[in-house]
Scaffold this motif. Structure first.
Motif, mmCIF file in Angstrom:
data_model
loop_
_atom_site.group_PDB
_atom_site.id
_atom_site.type_symbol
_atom_site.label_atom_id
_atom_site.label_comp_id
_atom_site.label_asym_id
_atom_site.label_seq_id
_atom_site.Cartn_x
_atom_site.Cartn_y
_atom_site.Cartn_z
ATOM 1 N N HIS A 1 -3.531 -6.293 -3.373
ATOM 2 C CA HIS A 1 -3.188 -6.178 -2.441
ATOM 3 C C HIS A 1 -1.442 -6.689 -1.988
ATOM 4 O O HIS A 1 -0.717 -5.763 -1.493
ATOM 5 C CB HIS A 1 -4.046 -5.722 -0.991
ATOM 6 C CG HIS A 1 -3.773 -7.502 -0.456
ATOM 7 N ND1 HIS A 1 -5.293 -7.797 -1.265
ATOM 8 C CD2 HIS A 1 -3.683 -8.308 0.079
ATOM 9 C CE1 HIS A 1 -5.559 -9.502 -0.952
ATOM 10 N NE2 HIS A 1 -4.618 -9.409 -0.153
ATOM 11 N N MET B 1 0.805 -5.138 -5.333
ATOM 12 C CA MET B 1 1.273 -4.082 -5.123
ATOM 13 C C MET B 1 2.784 -3.960 -4.446
ATOM 14 O O MET B 1 3.090 -3.049 -3.944
ATOM 15 C CB MET B 1 0.348 -3.267 -4.380
ATOM 16 C CG MET B 1 -0.905 -2.731 -5.394
ATOM 17 S SD MET B 1 -0.530 -1.776 -6.973
ATOM 18 C CE MET B 1 -2.146 -1.813 -7.589
ATOM 19 N N ARG B 2 2.760 -4.966 -3.259
ATOM 20 C CA ARG B 2 3.895 -5.656 -3.367
ATOM 21 C C ARG B 2 4.970 -5.688 -3.961
ATOM 22 O O ARG B 2 6.724 -5.111 -4.268
ATOM 23 C CB ARG B 2 3.877 -6.732 -2.292
ATOM 24 C CG ARG B 2 2.963 -6.634 -0.914
ATOM 25 C CD ARG B 2 3.030 -8.114 -0.426
ATOM 26 N NE ARG B 2 2.203 -7.663 0.759
ATOM 27 C CZ ARG B 2 2.828 -8.746 1.469
ATOM 28 N NH1 ARG B 2 2.691 -10.457 1.371
ATOM 29 N NH2 ARG B 2 1.376 -8.723 2.730
ATOM 30 N N TYR C 1 2.428 2.176 -9.512
ATOM 31 C CA TYR C 1 1.812 2.426 -10.532
ATOM 32 C C TYR C 1 1.727 3.644 -10.803
ATOM 33 O O TYR C 1 1.486 4.525 -9.430
ATOM 34 C CB TYR C 1 0.162 1.730 -10.242
ATOM 35 C CG TYR C 1 -0.343 2.556 -11.256
ATOM 36 C CD1 TYR C 1 -0.641 2.509 -12.160
ATOM 37 C CD2 TYR C 1 -1.821 2.664 -10.193
ATOM 38 C CE1 TYR C 1 -1.772 3.021 -13.047
ATOM 39 C CE2 TYR C 1 -2.783 3.406 -11.215
ATOM 40 C CZ TYR C 1 -2.990 3.184 -12.575
ATOM 41 O OH TYR C 1 -4.338 3.967 -13.006
ATOM 42 N N ALA D 1 -0.366 6.676 -12.260
ATOM 43 C CA ALA D 1 -1.508 7.103 -13.160
ATOM 44 C C ALA D 1 -1.082 8.332 -13.547
ATOM 45 O O ALA D 1 -0.350 9.630 -13.108
ATOM 46 C CB ALA D 1 -2.601 6.734 -12.353
ATOM 47 N N LEU E 1 -1.592 11.891 -6.214
ATOM 48 C CA LEU E 1 -1.209 12.043 -4.900
ATOM 49 C C LEU E 1 -2.433 12.971 -4.248
ATOM 50 O O LEU E 1 -2.822 13.534 -4.339
ATOM 51 C CB LEU E 1 0.524 12.609 -4.979
ATOM 52 C CG LEU E 1 1.290 11.797 -5.345
ATOM 53 C CD1 LEU E 1 2.663 13.171 -5.093
ATOM 54 C CD2 LEU E 1 0.827 10.439 -4.572
ATOM 55 N N LEU F 1 4.525 11.296 3.687
ATOM 56 C CA LEU F 1 3.798 10.783 2.353
ATOM 57 C C LEU F 1 4.542 9.618 2.774
ATOM 58 O O LEU F 1 4.548 7.799 2.480
ATOM 59 C CB LEU F 1 3.559 11.316 1.382
ATOM 60 C CG LEU F 1 3.387 10.978 0.227
ATOM 61 C CD1 LEU F 1 1.620 10.391 -0.246
ATOM 62 C CD2 LEU F 1 3.790 11.881 -1.438
ATOM 63 N N ASP G 1 6.407 7.970 5.213
ATOM 64 C CA ASP G 1 6.174 8.100 6.376
ATOM 65 C C ASP G 1 4.974 6.655 5.955
ATOM 66 O O ASP G 1 5.524 5.523 6.603
ATOM 67 C CB ASP G 1 5.634 8.087 7.391
ATOM 68 C CG ASP G 1 7.108 9.550 7.993
ATOM 69 O OD1 ASP G 1 8.122 9.303 7.936
ATOM 70 O OD2 ASP G 1 7.097 10.502 9.069
ATOM 71 N N PHE G 2 4.681 7.288 5.129
ATOM 72 C CA PHE G 2 2.997 6.240 5.231
ATOM 73 C C PHE G 2 3.675 5.281 4.260
ATOM 74 O O PHE G 2 3.407 3.385 4.162
ATOM 75 C CB PHE G 2 1.473 7.014 4.145
ATOM 76 C CG PHE G 2 0.699 6.065 3.806
ATOM 77 C CD1 PHE G 2 -0.411 5.760 4.705
ATOM 78 C CD2 PHE G 2 0.601 5.868 2.277
ATOM 79 C CE1 PHE G 2 -1.275 5.056 4.257
ATOM 80 C CE2 PHE G 2 -0.459 5.081 2.343
ATOM 81 C CZ PHE G 2 -1.235 4.332 2.814
ATOM 82 N N VAL G 3 4.211 5.369 3.238
ATOM 83 C CA VAL G 3 4.667 4.231 2.251
ATOM 84 C C VAL G 3 5.571 3.053 2.557
ATOM 85 O O VAL G 3 5.742 2.163 2.650
ATOM 86 C CB VAL G 3 5.465 5.149 0.808
ATOM 87 C CG1 VAL G 3 5.886 4.081 -0.023
ATOM 88 C CG2 VAL G 3 4.536 6.161 0.063
ATOM 89 N N GLY H 1 5.657 2.539 6.733
ATOM 90 C CA GLY H 1 4.745 1.911 6.938
ATOM 91 C C GLY H 1 3.072 0.847 6.365
ATOM 92 O O GLY H 1 3.828 -0.263 6.812
ATOM 93 N N VAL H 2 3.233 1.676 5.079
ATOM 94 C CA VAL H 2 2.842 0.070 4.424
ATOM 95 C C VAL H 2 3.345 -0.993 3.432
ATOM 96 O O VAL H 2 2.694 -1.834 2.984
ATOM 97 C CB VAL H 2 1.661 0.806 3.507
ATOM 98 C CG1 VAL H 2 0.233 1.387 4.720
ATOM 99 C CG2 VAL H 2 1.854 1.829 2.896
ATOM 100 N N HIS H 3 4.472 -0.679 3.107
ATOM 101 C CA HIS H 3 4.823 -1.290 1.582
ATOM 102 C C HIS H 3 6.235 -2.018 2.023
ATOM 103 O O HIS H 3 7.352 -0.642 2.532
ATOM 104 C CB HIS H 3 5.561 0.068 0.449
ATOM 105 C CG HIS H 3 5.165 -1.053 -0.999
ATOM 106 N ND1 HIS H 3 6.419 -1.890 -0.666
ATOM 107 C CD2 HIS H 3 4.464 0.092 -1.325
ATOM 108 C CE1 HIS H 3 5.941 -2.047 -1.744
ATOM 109 N NE2 HIS H 3 5.048 -1.735 -3.298
ATOM 110 N N LEU I 1 8.929 8.028 -5.348
ATOM 111 C CA LEU I 1 8.334 7.269 -4.021
ATOM 112 C C LEU I 1 8.452 5.723 -5.148
ATOM 113 O O LEU I 1 8.987 4.971 -4.220
ATOM 114 C CB LEU I 1 7.087 7.624 -3.995
ATOM 115 C CG LEU I 1 6.440 8.372 -3.106
ATOM 116 C CD1 LEU I 1 5.184 9.121 -3.570
ATOM 117 C CD2 LEU I 1 7.169 7.821 -1.954
ATOM 118 N N ILE J 1 10.911 1.617 -4.329
ATOM 119 C CA ILE J 1 9.923 0.823 -4.024
ATOM 120 C C ILE J 1 10.594 -0.173 -5.288
ATOM 121 O O ILE J 1 10.368 -0.685 -6.154
ATOM 122 C CB ILE J 1 8.633 0.640 -4.562
ATOM 123 C CG1 ILE J 1 8.251 1.879 -3.314
ATOM 124 C CG2 ILE J 1 8.031 -0.558 -4.070
ATOM 125 C CD1 ILE J 1 6.422 1.934 -4.155
#
Lengths: 283, 316
Positions: free
Chosen positions: A71, A74-75, A79, A81, A86, A95, A97-99, A101-103, A141, A145
């Motif tokens: 974890h 991944m900051r 990746y 695959a 997805l 999607l 919003d999710f990324v 929120g967590v990234h 996406l 990042i």
């Protein structure tokens, strides 16, 4: 700076080695092609690098132990695959919003701007998109990042030629913009040859060859010789030899090009030729 | 905190059908049914067993066949004359009856949700995407557990509260129309207290069932097919072992105790259709049981196992 250092990695599935005493080092700001036939251990290696697999040996990615510190890793690492990981139920905007929120290092505006250059609608569900569009979305996406390392495992599998070309163009554009390290695995050597700075050949879980692409021309030579000169050429111990349309084609590693030149037509092997030559030993 | 709220929102988005449409659909269905029964006026209603448990004074008995409209006025008038204790019992029964169906649906949905949660992401390989995000395995598993312990109960309780208000409003309107007294309906119904009990009850009941929740998550984290089937059948192996080796059934008794409704008002079908546990005391009594904490420990162990397997496995 070393981004990935792997020493003596070992992974067994049943009685088969997926990784067999595999070692490598990848420096910052390189585009590395991980090239090998199906079942060579590419996915096992990349998943180990991403902390998804436990492997024996010593593995350090951006200074972290990927398996226990995934974890955190991944900051700074992204990746993809092979296509279609997805979640199919999610909407594109959900999607994003999710990324977001967590990234901590995701730039949502940039991702939205990239998507606006495609046919992907923000309120579309992933399951309504074509394979090519899903890959476009995924790349949009991860390109948004701010990561130091991007790992792509057969990212264009099952895509048509237009999407594949566009995908690699975007990867290359992204590389020039951000200067991050990128590892791409594929068994389609020709497609990525032009964008790589380094290649690693992998077969049966072993590192067959690690080399910078600009070193290939100085270390490897392909010689076309006639039947008459064949035995003299063979004295220089070619790593591979095959019968061609006119005479024979031999590939040499670390041989003196001046001497080879006297025997026939000398050229630099392309990646595919080099790969097949190196694979000869393993098979 | 932002990370966990994003994860919880994600669960809600993925499981909108079970988390949102199920309680709201049930709410809509029950409201329509209530309007049909009390609004239509001349529907025949057969009442069984809804009578005062105190047989010495038959002030309140609705046993037999009535038309809904006559039942309503008789009922509302009779209600006014009841003692406080009986009013409490009556409203307790009404609150329970109007919330129990939500709980049963919540439980059924939760079981399917938890059993498939860590299985589906491996089956469709989306786990490779989730794991490419800076979210640890324990955070991912915790988000699924918290959905079922907190978020979804909140939605169901809200739906129950709205239904109860709708039910009382419909009965009030119908009662007003018949000229029946309705003040008691609102003053003595104990709705607010009932909601507090529901909030505490769902929470405590959820923790009481942690062994089941943990077990479902655990099975879903490693099973390669049919998580529900495996989760149902596997526990009977140690139960049968215990029975044949020691001729005892402690495990079975312990497991069945932890899937029983203990912290929420419910209707026990074993003790003659009596309605049990109206008060907050009976909900809080669960927390005083030593087994409550032992169950949490077992559940936590199983959840730790689920986290361990999620880290290990990327496919089925």
């Amino acid at each position: 700076m070393t981004v990935i250092s792997a020493d003596h990695l070992q992974k067994k599935y049943g009685s088969n080695f997926a990784l067999d005493d595999f070692s490598m080092r990848i420096d910052a700001k390189r585009i590395v092609g991980l090239i090998g036939p199906n079942g060579a251990g590419k996915t096992t290696l990349l998943r180990a690098i991403m902390g998804l697999n436990h492997v024996e040996g010593r593995l350090s990615v951006l200074g972290l132990d990927p398996y226990t510190q995934r974890h955190l890793l991944m900051r700074s690492a992204s990746y993809i695959a092979d296509v279609g990981t997805l979640p199919r139920w999610i909407k594109v905007c959900e999607l994003l919003d999710f990324v977001d929120g967590v990234h901590p290092s995701f730039n949502k505006q940039q991702a939205t701007a990239t998507l606006n250059t495609t046919n992907i609608k923000l309120d579309a569900r992933v399951k309504t998109l074509s394979k090519g569009m899903v890959t476009q979305l995924h790349l949009a996406l991860v390109s948004s990042i701010d990561a130091e390392l991007l790992v792509l495992d057969e990212p264009t599998l099952g895509l048509d030629i237009i999407y594949r070309q566009e995908f690699y163009d975007r990867v290359l554009g992204d590389f020039h913009e951000h200067k991050r390290s990128i590892i791409i695995s594929t068994h389609e050597v020709r497609e990525i040859e032009h964008i790589l700075t380094d290649v690693i050949f992998i077969a049966k879980g072993k590192n067959i060859l690690s080399i910078a692409t600009d070193e290939i021309a100085t270390r490897f030579h392909q010689l076309s010789v006639s039947e008459a000169d064949l035995s003299r050429a063979q004295a220089f111990k070619p790593i591979s030899q095959r019968t061609a349309w006119q005479g024979h084609e031999l590939i040499f590693q670390d041989a003196d090009p001046e001497k080879l030149q006297t025997l026939g037509n000398l050229s630099t092997p392309n990646l595919a030729e080099l790969f097949i030559a190196c694979m000869g030993d393993v098979r | 905190m932002n990370l966990m709220s994003t994860l919880l929102k994600r669960e809600l988005q993925e499981h909108k059908a079970g988390f949102l449409w199920l309680p709201l659909g049930t709410l809509a269905f029950l409201v329509i049914l209530t309007i049909a029964v009390f609004g239509a006026g001349d529907v025949d209603v057969v009442m069984h067993g809804l009578s005062s448990t105190d047989n010495n004074s038959s002030t309140f008995s609705l046993e037999g066949e009535h038309s809904a409209s006559s039942l309503l006025s008789t009922g509302l008038t009779a209600l006014d004359t009841l003692s406080d204790e009986k009013k409490n019992a009556f409203f307790g029964a009404v609150r329970t009856a109007s919330s129990l169906v939500f709980y049963v649906l919540f439980m059924a949905m939760s079981i399917f949700y938890l059993a498939s949660s860590l299985f589906e992401e491996r089956a469709d390989r989306s786990i490779l995407f989730w794991k490419s995000m800076p979210v640890s395995d324990w955070q991912a598993v915790l988000s699924k557990l918290l959905s079922i312990l907190l978020i979804v109960p909140a939605i169901f309780i809200l739906a129950i509260a709205i239904y109860q208000i709708a039910l009382f409003s419909i009965v009030s309107l119908a009662g007003l129309f018949k000229g029946a007294p309705i003040a008691s309906l609102w003053l003595d119904s104990g709705l607010m207290g009932g909601w507090i009990q529901l909030i505490m009850g769902y929470l405590i009941q959820g923790l009481w069932m942690l062994p089941l929740y943990g077990w479902l998550l655990f099975v879903s984290s490693w099973v390669t097919r049919s998580p529900i089937l495996v989760a149902t059948i596997a526990p009977f192996i140690p139960v049968m072992l215990e029975a044949s080796l020691f001729q005892t059934r402690y495990l079975l008794e312990w497991m069945s105790a932890h899937v029983k409704i203990v912290a929420l008002p419910s209707i026990s079908i074993f003790t003659n259709n009596t309605v049990e546990g109206f008060g907050l005391q009976s909900t809080l009594a669960t927390v005083a049981r030593g087994d409550f904490y032992f169950g949490i420990l077992v559940g936590a162990g199983l959840i730790a196992g689920a986290i361990w397997f999620r880290r290990l496995k990327n496919d089925i």
